[in-house]
Scaffold this motif. Structure first.
Motif, PDB file in Angstrom:
ATOM      1  N   GLN A 116    -122.672 104.869 -46.252  1.00  0.00           N
ATOM      2  CA  GLN A 116    -121.226 105.053 -46.320  1.00  0.00           C
ATOM      3  C   GLN A 116    -120.667 104.584 -44.972  1.00  0.00           C
ATOM      4  O   GLN A 116    -121.153 104.989 -43.934  1.00  0.00           O
ATOM      5  CB  GLN A 116    -120.861 106.533 -46.535  1.00  0.00           C
ATOM      6  N   GLY A 117    -119.658 103.760 -44.987  1.00  0.00           N
ATOM      7  CA  GLY A 117    -119.075 103.278 -43.733  1.00  0.00           C
ATOM      8  C   GLY A 117    -119.737 101.995 -43.276  1.00  0.00           C
ATOM      9  O   GLY A 117    -120.674 101.492 -43.885  1.00  0.00           O
ATOM     10  N   ASP A 118    -119.222 101.446 -42.161  1.00  0.00           N
ATOM     11  CA  ASP A 118    -119.668 100.129 -41.714  1.00  0.00           C
ATOM     12  C   ASP A 118    -120.717 100.160 -40.601  1.00  0.00           C
ATOM     13  O   ASP A 118    -121.064  99.134 -40.056  1.00  0.00           O
ATOM     14  CB  ASP A 118    -118.467  99.299 -41.255  1.00  0.00           C
ATOM     15  N   SER A 119    -121.236 101.336 -40.247  1.00  0.00           N
ATOM     16  CA  SER A 119    -122.260 101.446 -39.203  1.00  0.00           C
ATOM     17  C   SER A 119    -123.631 101.647 -39.833  1.00  0.00           C
ATOM     18  O   SER A 119    -123.833 102.586 -40.595  1.00  0.00           O
ATOM     19  CB  SER A 119    -121.946 102.621 -38.276  1.00  0.00           C
ATOM     20  N   ILE A 120    -124.560 100.777 -39.482  1.00  0.00           N
ATOM     21  CA  ILE A 120    -125.908 100.829 -40.042  1.00  0.00           C
ATOM     22  C   ILE A 120    -126.899 101.100 -38.911  1.00  0.00           C
ATOM     23  O   ILE A 120    -127.097 100.259 -38.035  1.00  0.00           O
ATOM     24  CB  ILE A 120    -126.276  99.493 -40.739  1.00  0.00           C
ATOM     25  N   PRO A 121    -127.544 102.292 -38.911  1.00  0.00           N
ATOM     26  CA  PRO A 121    -128.567 102.557 -37.895  1.00  0.00           C
ATOM     27  C   PRO A 121    -129.821 101.728 -38.195  1.00  0.00           C
ATOM     28  O   PRO A 121    -130.260 101.648 -39.343  1.00  0.00           O
ATOM     29  CB  PRO A 121    -128.831 104.050 -38.033  1.00  0.00           C
ATOM     30  N   VAL A 122    -130.344 101.117 -37.152  1.00  0.00           N
ATOM     31  CA  VAL A 122    -131.518 100.255 -37.300  1.00  0.00           C
ATOM     32  C   VAL A 122    -132.615 100.767 -36.379  1.00  0.00           C
ATOM     33  O   VAL A 122    -132.366 101.049 -35.207  1.00  0.00           O
ATOM     34  CB  VAL A 122    -131.173  98.793 -36.932  1.00  0.00           C
TER      35      VAL A 122
END
Length: 188
Positions: A116-122
């Motif tokens: 959900q949202g535009d931040s992707i933890p990598v």
């Protein structure tokens, strides 16, 4: 560029810089002579200084927009989904250098994970081998970031299905090794 927040801020900044250049010319050709003639403080002096104040306020606004540009994700080029992916060992006609013991394995996001949202933890596991230094992160074939540590965050990812590819890169930031990993994820 117009559709991305980064591009909109850049265009606004350029417009303010042009307005500042116009006011600078106005100040040089009209305000400067008026200030030279105003030898004593009086009602003409504050009126002559207004364009200088306006130019100063615009300069402050340009600095604020510049600061905003440093925290926005860069505008990614539209991915070309109409053409097949290049064969393994090639990217946009570029051949990868031998891995020489380097490898990368994506730990997060997991295959098919939904965000959900535009931040992707990598997060990932990196084996540098002989020449590897860091990884480049590609989303749908477009470079979106670089990671020196084994975790970080990609921002500005639009809703939809995406492919994340991490590729091991040498210290020159240009030589990509034949060591990569991919996962698919979805942003809602």
């Amino acid at each position: 560029m117009i559709g991305a927040p980064w591009g909109q801020v850049l265009i606004s900044k350029l417009a303010l810089v042009l307005l500042m250049a116009f006011l600078g010319g106005l100040n040089f050709f009209s305000t400067r002579p008026a200030l030279t003639k105003a030898t004593t403080p009086g009602p003409a002096l504050p009126r002559a200084l207004r364009p200088v104040g306006a130019e100063s306020v615009l300069g402050l606004a340009v600095l604020c927009l510049t600061g905003l540009l440093t925290v926005l994700p860069p505008a990614a080029h539209t991915a070309d989904h109409g053409h097949p992916k290049p064969p393994a060992g090639h990217a946009h006609g570029k051949k990868f250098a031998p891995a020489e013991g380097a490898s990368v394995r994506i730990v997060s996001p997991k295959e098919g994970e939904v965000f959900q949202g535009d931040s992707i933890p990598v997060s990932f596991k990196l084996v540098k081998g002989k020449r590897g230094q860091h990884v480049h992160a590609y989303v749908d074939g477009e470079l979106m970031g670089m990671f020196s540590s084994e975790q970080g965050t990609l921002t500005g990812i639009k809703p939809g299905a995406h492919v994340l590819e991490l590729r091991v890169v040498t210290a020159d930031h240009e030589t990509e090794l034949d060591a990569a990993d991919r996962v698919r994820f979805i942003v809602q």
